[in-house]
Design a protein around this motif. Structure first.
Motif, short mmCIF file in Angstrom:
data_model
loop_
_atom_site.label_atom_id
_atom_site.label_comp_id
_atom_site.label_asym_id
_atom_site.label_seq_id
_atom_site.Cartn_x
_atom_site.Cartn_y
_atom_site.Cartn_z
N TRP A 119 0.83 -1.21 0.00
CA TRP A 119 0.00 0.00 0.00
C TRP A 119 0.87 1.26 0.00
CZ3 TRP A 119 -4.99 1.21 -0.72
CH2 TRP A 119 -5.43 2.46 -0.31
N GLN A 120 1.85 1.30 0.90
CA GLN A 120 2.69 2.50 1.03
C GLN A 120 3.48 2.76 -0.24
OE1 GLN A 120 6.38 2.62 1.45
NE2 GLN A 120 6.10 4.81 1.27
N MET A 121 4.14 1.74 -0.77
CA MET A 121 5.00 1.95 -1.94
C MET A 121 4.21 2.32 -3.20
SD MET A 121 8.07 -0.87 -1.63
CE MET A 121 8.88 -0.26 -3.12
N THR A 122 3.06 1.69 -3.39
CA THR A 122 2.31 1.93 -4.62
C THR A 122 1.44 3.18 -4.55
OG1 THR A 122 0.53 0.42 -3.97
CG2 THR A 122 2.33 -0.51 -5.30
N ASN A 123 1.27 3.74 -3.37
CA ASN A 123 0.49 4.97 -3.23
C ASN A 123 1.34 6.20 -2.97
OD1 ASN A 123 -2.50 4.42 -3.50
ND2 ASN A 123 -1.84 2.74 -2.16
N ASP A 124 2.66 6.04 -3.00
CA ASP A 124 3.58 7.17 -2.86
C ASP A 124 3.85 7.71 -4.26
OD1 ASP A 124 5.56 8.99 -2.32
OD2 ASP A 124 7.00 7.52 -1.56
N VAL A 125 2.95 8.55 -4.74
CA VAL A 125 2.99 9.03 -6.12
C VAL A 125 4.33 9.70 -6.44
CG1 VAL A 125 1.94 10.62 -7.79
CG2 VAL A 125 0.49 9.26 -6.27
N ALA A 126 4.88 10.45 -5.51
CA ALA A 126 6.14 11.15 -5.77
C ALA A 126 7.27 10.18 -6.11
CB ALA A 126 6.52 12.02 -4.57
N SER A 127 7.18 8.94 -5.64
CA SER A 127 8.24 7.96 -5.91
C SER A 127 7.99 7.12 -7.16
CB SER A 127 8.41 7.02 -4.70
OG SER A 127 7.33 6.09 -4.65
N TRP A 128 6.91 7.37 -7.87
CA TRP A 128 6.56 6.55 -9.03
C TRP A 128 7.64 6.47 -10.11
CZ3 TRP A 128 0.65 7.10 -10.35
CH2 TRP A 128 -0.10 6.45 -9.35
N PRO A 129 8.42 7.52 -10.36
CA PRO A 129 9.46 7.36 -11.39
C PRO A 129 10.46 6.24 -11.06
CG PRO A 129 9.04 9.68 -11.03
CD PRO A 129 8.30 8.93 -9.95
N GLY A 130 10.63 5.92 -9.79
CA GLY A 130 11.49 4.82 -9.40
C GLY A 130 10.78 3.49 -9.34
N LEU A 131 9.47 3.51 -9.37
CA LEU A 131 8.67 2.29 -9.27
C LEU A 131 8.19 1.81 -10.63
CD1 LEU A 131 7.58 0.39 -7.04
CD2 LEU A 131 5.52 1.81 -6.98
N PHE A 132 7.77 2.73 -11.47
CA PHE A 132 7.32 2.45 -12.83
C PHE A 132 8.46 2.76 -13.79
CE2 PHE A 132 3.45 3.32 -10.54
CZ PHE A 132 2.42 2.66 -11.18
N SER A 133 8.57 2.03 -14.87
CA SER A 133 9.62 2.33 -15.85
C SER A 133 9.20 3.42 -16.84
CB SER A 133 9.99 1.06 -16.63
OG SER A 133 8.90 0.59 -17.39
N GLU A 134 7.91 3.70 -16.95
CA GLU A 134 7.43 4.63 -17.97
C GLU A 134 7.44 6.09 -17.53
OE1 GLU A 134 3.31 3.73 -18.85
OE2 GLU A 134 2.92 3.29 -16.75
N TYR A 135 7.49 6.37 -16.23
CA TYR A 135 7.39 7.75 -15.76
C TYR A 135 8.76 8.36 -15.52
CZ TYR A 135 2.57 6.35 -14.89
OH TYR A 135 1.30 5.87 -15.03
N ALA A 136 8.98 9.52 -16.13
CA ALA A 136 10.22 10.27 -15.90
C ALA A 136 10.05 11.21 -14.71
CB ALA A 136 10.59 11.07 -17.15
N GLU A 137 8.83 11.71 -14.52
CA GLU A 137 8.56 12.66 -13.43
C GLU A 137 7.16 12.45 -12.87
OE1 GLU A 137 9.11 16.80 -14.40
OE2 GLU A 137 10.81 16.33 -15.71
N ALA A 138 7.05 12.68 -11.56
CA ALA A 138 5.76 12.72 -10.88
C ALA A 138 5.81 13.91 -9.94
CB ALA A 138 5.50 11.43 -10.11
N THR A 139 5.01 14.91 -10.22
CA THR A 139 5.03 16.15 -9.45
C THR A 139 3.70 16.31 -8.72
OG1 THR A 139 6.46 17.13 -11.13
CG2 THR A 139 5.36 18.65 -9.59
N ILE A 140 3.75 16.38 -7.41
CA ILE A 140 2.54 16.61 -6.62
C ILE A 140 2.15 18.07 -6.76
CG2 ILE A 140 1.48 16.49 -4.33
CD1 ILE A 140 2.40 13.74 -5.51
#
Length: 153
Positions: A19-40
């Protein structure tokens, strides 16, 4: 016509970690391969508005959009939608986390419709999303399970 994609993966990791890792949107560039940036952009009343940017495509174009995401810890579900819809008439995403005997089942349901004149139709986008979702889920599975192994030792 509308598109519908429904995929799930089981992660061998504790529910709280998944839950914590997949809902931490700011960290998505390190979790997903497709995202270069996630800006809250904003967090209000339990909803996060954020901008995602993909890595440049083969023409050097960087695609980005704003989405809103509302997690519900009590039901272990998340409802999200694109605010800036781009080529979509709408894009709604439902995430569901359930405890299974062999881990946490993480399910993503994506419902959408393409705008008239979009470069691809609903069927082609469904195929694209279905394929990419499976790739991303497997990547997330490996990353979350790696963290779970470190925490269990």
């Amino acid at each position: 016509m509308a598109g519908h994609v429904d995929n799930a993966v089981v992660l061998d990791a504790p529910m709280d970690l998944v839950w914590q890792m997949t809902n931490d949107v700011a960290s998505w560039p390190g979790l997903f391969s497709e995202y270069a940036e996630a800006t809250i952009l904003e967090e209000r009343d339990g909803t996060t508005r954020f901008r995602l940017a993909l890595h440049p495509d083969d023409r050097g174009t960087v695609w980005s959009w704003v989405s809103a995401r509302t997690p519900d810890l009590a039901t272990r579900t998340v409802r999200a939608h694109r605010v800036e819809t781009g080529v979509f008439k709408y894009m709604w995403i439902f995430w569901e986390y359930t405890q299974e005997p062999d881990g946490v089942r993480m399910r993503w349901v994506q419902d959408f419709e393409m705008k008239p004149g979009a470069p691809i139709d609903d069927a082609a986008m469904r195929d694209r999303l279905d394929g990419n979702t499976k790739v991303q889920m497997e990547l997330i599975k490996r990353k979350v399970e790696a963290v779970a192994r470190v925490h269990s030792t």
